[in-house]
Design a protein around this motif. Sequence first.
Motif, PDB file in Angstrom:
ATOM      1  N   LEU A   8       0.829  -1.217   0.000  1.00 14.12           N
ATOM      2  CA  LEU A   8       0.000   0.000   0.000  1.00 14.12           C
ATOM      3  C   LEU A   8       0.858   1.260   0.000  1.00 14.12           C
ATOM      4  CD1 LEU A   8      -2.860  -0.918   2.493  1.00 14.12           C
ATOM      5  CD2 LEU A   8      -3.030  -0.622   0.032  1.00 14.12           C
ATOM      6  N   ALA A   9       2.015   1.215   0.670  1.00 15.82           N
ATOM      7  CA  ALA A   9       2.881   2.372   0.771  1.00 15.82           C
ATOM      8  C   ALA A   9       3.742   2.562  -0.477  1.00 15.82           C
ATOM      9  CB  ALA A   9       3.771   2.258   2.001  1.00 15.82           C
ATOM     10  N   ALA A  10       3.850   1.575  -1.341  1.00 12.59           N
ATOM     11  CA  ALA A  10       4.691   1.671  -2.535  1.00 12.59           C
ATOM     12  C   ALA A  10       4.088   2.707  -3.485  1.00 12.59           C
ATOM     13  CB  ALA A  10       4.769   0.309  -3.212  1.00 12.59           C
ATOM     14  N   PRO A  11       4.944   3.450  -4.171  1.00  7.41           N
ATOM     15  CA  PRO A  11       4.446   4.456  -5.111  1.00  7.41           C
ATOM     16  C   PRO A  11       3.673   3.775  -6.237  1.00  7.41           C
ATOM     17  CG  PRO A  11       6.828   4.237  -5.287  1.00  7.41           C
ATOM     18  CD  PRO A  11       6.391   3.406  -4.127  1.00  7.41           C
ATOM     19  N   SER A  12       2.584   4.440  -6.621  1.00  7.29           N
ATOM     20  CA  SER A  12       1.721   3.866  -7.646  1.00  7.29           C
ATOM     21  C   SER A  12       1.684   4.810  -8.840  1.00  7.29           C
ATOM     22  CB  SER A  12       0.314   3.672  -7.084  1.00  7.29           C
ATOM     23  OG  SER A  12      -0.580   3.348  -8.114  1.00  7.29           O
ATOM     24  N   GLY A  13       1.693   4.273 -10.025  1.00  6.21           N
ATOM     25  CA  GLY A  13       1.590   5.076 -11.248  1.00  6.21           C
ATOM     26  C   GLY A  13       0.209   5.679 -11.386  1.00  6.21           C
ATOM     27  N   LEU A  14      -0.784   5.053 -10.778  1.00  5.29           N
ATOM     28  CA  LEU A  14      -2.157   5.551 -10.861  1.00  5.29           C
ATOM     29  C   LEU A  14      -2.297   6.885 -10.145  1.00  5.29           C
ATOM     30  CD1 LEU A  14      -4.939   4.840 -11.925  1.00  5.29           C
ATOM     31  CD2 LEU A  14      -5.414   3.694  -9.771  1.00  5.29           C
ATOM     32  N   LEU A  15      -1.599   7.039  -9.017  1.00  4.28           N
ATOM     33  CA  LEU A  15      -1.661   8.290  -8.266  1.00  4.28           C
ATOM     34  C   LEU A  15      -1.048   9.436  -9.071  1.00  4.28           C
ATOM     35  CD1 LEU A  15      -2.396   9.731  -5.642  1.00  4.28           C
ATOM     36  CD2 LEU A  15      -0.139   9.145  -4.784  1.00  4.28           C
ATOM     37  N   SER A  16       0.101   9.205  -9.703  1.00  2.00           N
ATOM     38  CA  SER A  16       0.727  10.262 -10.499  1.00  2.00           C
ATOM     39  C   SER A  16      -0.112  10.582 -11.732  1.00  2.00           C
ATOM     40  CB  SER A  16       2.148   9.877 -10.886  1.00  2.00           C
ATOM     41  OG  SER A  16       2.144   8.664 -11.588  1.00  2.00           O
ATOM     42  N   VAL A  22      -5.667  15.984 -12.973  1.00  2.00           N
ATOM     43  CA  VAL A  22      -6.194  17.140 -12.235  1.00  2.00           C
ATOM     44  C   VAL A  22      -5.539  18.419 -12.753  1.00  2.00           C
ATOM     45  CG1 VAL A  22      -6.216  18.257  -9.968  1.00  2.00           C
ATOM     46  CG2 VAL A  22      -6.880  15.863 -10.184  1.00  2.00           C
ATOM     47  N   GLY A  23      -4.241  18.397 -12.997  1.00  2.00           N
ATOM     48  CA  GLY A  23      -3.537  19.565 -13.535  1.00  2.00           C
ATOM     49  C   GLY A  23      -4.046  19.948 -14.915  1.00  2.00           C
ATOM     50  N   VAL A  24      -4.271  18.943 -15.775  1.00  2.21           N
ATOM     51  CA  VAL A  24      -4.774  19.208 -17.128  1.00  2.21           C
ATOM     52  C   VAL A  24      -6.164  19.832 -17.052  1.00  2.21           C
ATOM     53  CG1 VAL A  24      -5.554  18.092 -19.260  1.00  2.21           C
ATOM     54  CG2 VAL A  24      -3.355  17.470 -18.270  1.00  2.21           C
ATOM     55  N   VAL A  25      -7.015  19.334 -16.162  1.00  2.00           N
ATOM     56  CA  VAL A  25      -8.366  19.885 -16.017  1.00  2.00           C
ATOM     57  C   VAL A  25      -8.298  21.337 -15.541  1.00  2.00           C
ATOM     58  CG1 VAL A  25     -10.484  19.707 -14.648  1.00  2.00           C
ATOM     59  CG2 VAL A  25      -9.504  17.669 -15.691  1.00  2.00           C
ATOM     60  N   LEU A  26      -7.420  21.640 -14.580  1.00  2.00           N
ATOM     61  CA  LEU A  26      -7.292  23.016 -14.088  1.00  2.00           C
ATOM     62  C   LEU A  26      -6.806  23.960 -15.178  1.00  2.00           C
ATOM     63  CD1 LEU A  26      -5.839  22.522 -10.497  1.00  2.00           C
ATOM     64  CD2 LEU A  26      -8.115  23.311 -11.124  1.00  2.00           C
ATOM     65  N   VAL A  27      -5.829  23.546 -15.969  1.00  2.00           N
ATOM     66  CA  VAL A  27      -5.335  24.375 -17.072  1.00  2.00           C
ATOM     67  C   VAL A  27      -6.431  24.586 -18.108  1.00  2.00           C
ATOM     68  CG1 VAL A  27      -3.693  24.436 -18.997  1.00  2.00           C
ATOM     69  CG2 VAL A  27      -2.910  23.833 -16.708  1.00  2.00           C
ATOM     70  N   ALA A  28      -7.219  23.542 -18.395  1.00  2.00           N
ATOM     71  CA  ALA A  28      -8.310  23.665 -19.364  1.00  2.00           C
ATOM     72  C   ALA A  28      -9.379  24.640 -18.846  1.00  2.00           C
ATOM     73  CB  ALA A  28      -8.923  22.299 -19.643  1.00  2.00           C
ATOM     74  N   MET A  29      -9.681  24.593 -17.544  1.00  2.00           N
ATOM     75  CA  MET A  29     -10.672  25.519 -16.989  1.00  2.00           C
ATOM     76  C   MET A  29     -10.164  26.963 -17.040  1.00  2.00           C
ATOM     77  SD  MET A  29     -12.184  23.323 -13.778  1.00  2.00           S
ATOM     78  CE  MET A  29     -12.950  24.729 -13.046  1.00  2.00           C
ATOM     79  N   LEU A  30      -8.884  27.165 -16.777  1.00  2.00           N
ATOM     80  CA  LEU A  30      -8.305  28.505 -16.830  1.00  2.00           C
ATOM     81  C   LEU A  30      -8.336  29.047 -18.261  1.00  2.00           C
ATOM     82  CD1 LEU A  30      -6.882  30.711 -15.209  1.00  2.00           C
ATOM     83  CD2 LEU A  30      -4.731  29.590 -15.734  1.00  2.00           C
ATOM     84  N   ALA A  31      -7.959  28.214 -19.225  1.00  2.00           N
ATOM     85  CA  ALA A  31      -7.991  28.638 -20.623  1.00  2.00           C
ATOM     86  C   ALA A  31      -9.424  28.928 -21.066  1.00  2.00           C
ATOM     87  CB  ALA A  31      -7.358  27.563 -21.511  1.00  2.00           C
ATOM     88  N   GLY A  32     -10.372  28.115 -20.621  1.00  2.00           N
ATOM     89  CA  GLY A  32     -11.774  28.345 -20.961  1.00  2.00           C
ATOM     90  C   GLY A  32     -12.299  29.646 -20.375  1.00  2.00           C
ATOM     91  N   SER A  33     -11.864  29.998 -19.176  1.00  2.00           N
ATOM     92  CA  SER A  33     -12.329  31.253 -18.586  1.00  2.00           C
ATOM     93  C   SER A  33     -11.779  32.449 -19.354  1.00  2.00           C
ATOM     94  CB  SER A  33     -11.953  31.324 -17.107  1.00  2.00           C
ATOM     95  OG  SER A  33     -10.550  31.391 -16.960  1.00  2.00           O
ATOM     96  N   PHE A  34     -10.530  32.377 -19.834  1.00  2.00           N
ATOM     97  CA  PHE A  34      -9.995  33.456 -20.660  1.00  2.00           C
ATOM     98  C   PHE A  34     -10.758  33.556 -21.973  1.00  2.00           C
ATOM     99  CE2 PHE A  34      -6.131  33.260 -18.003  1.00  2.00           C
ATOM    100  CZ  PHE A  34      -5.985  34.625 -17.756  1.00  2.00           C
ATOM    101  N   TRP A  35     -11.078  32.428 -22.582  1.00  4.94           N
ATOM    102  CA  TRP A  35     -11.814  32.417 -23.842  1.00  4.94           C
ATOM    103  C   TRP A  35     -13.206  33.015 -23.652  1.00  4.94           C
ATOM    104  CZ3 TRP A  35     -16.155  29.309 -25.033  1.00  4.94           C
ATOM    105  CH2 TRP A  35     -16.565  29.370 -26.358  1.00  4.94           C
TER     106      TRP A  35
END
Length: 121
Positions: A8-16, A22-35
Amino acid sequence: MSTATQQLAAPSGLLSLGMFLVGVVLVAMLAGSFWLGARIKLREPPRPRPEEQPHLPPEGPVHEVREIREPDEVPRMPEGGRPLTPYELTNMQTRTSASKARRRWSPGSSGSFGGGGLGAH
């Protein structure tokens, strides 16, 4: 430490991958607000040009008028008559005073309630 806890403590690729999404969604929302903001700004009327700005009147700037105003008198109750109700009173207007001298506070008075002065005696 048991084997299950270590797994359980081992790093998982799913978490990254989740953090990346989440980062891609935030950038898309920021770009959409500018548009969206740009689209709203295009629908607004244009700013006025310099020749459309207000100008001074031909006779020059308008100056303030200083005058002493006094209220109209409150109607008196006739002898033996009934008192007037608030609905029977009109909107009390003011008129220009015959006196041009400014009213001053009485000597020894602070001019305000609770101002610390002796007040009028």
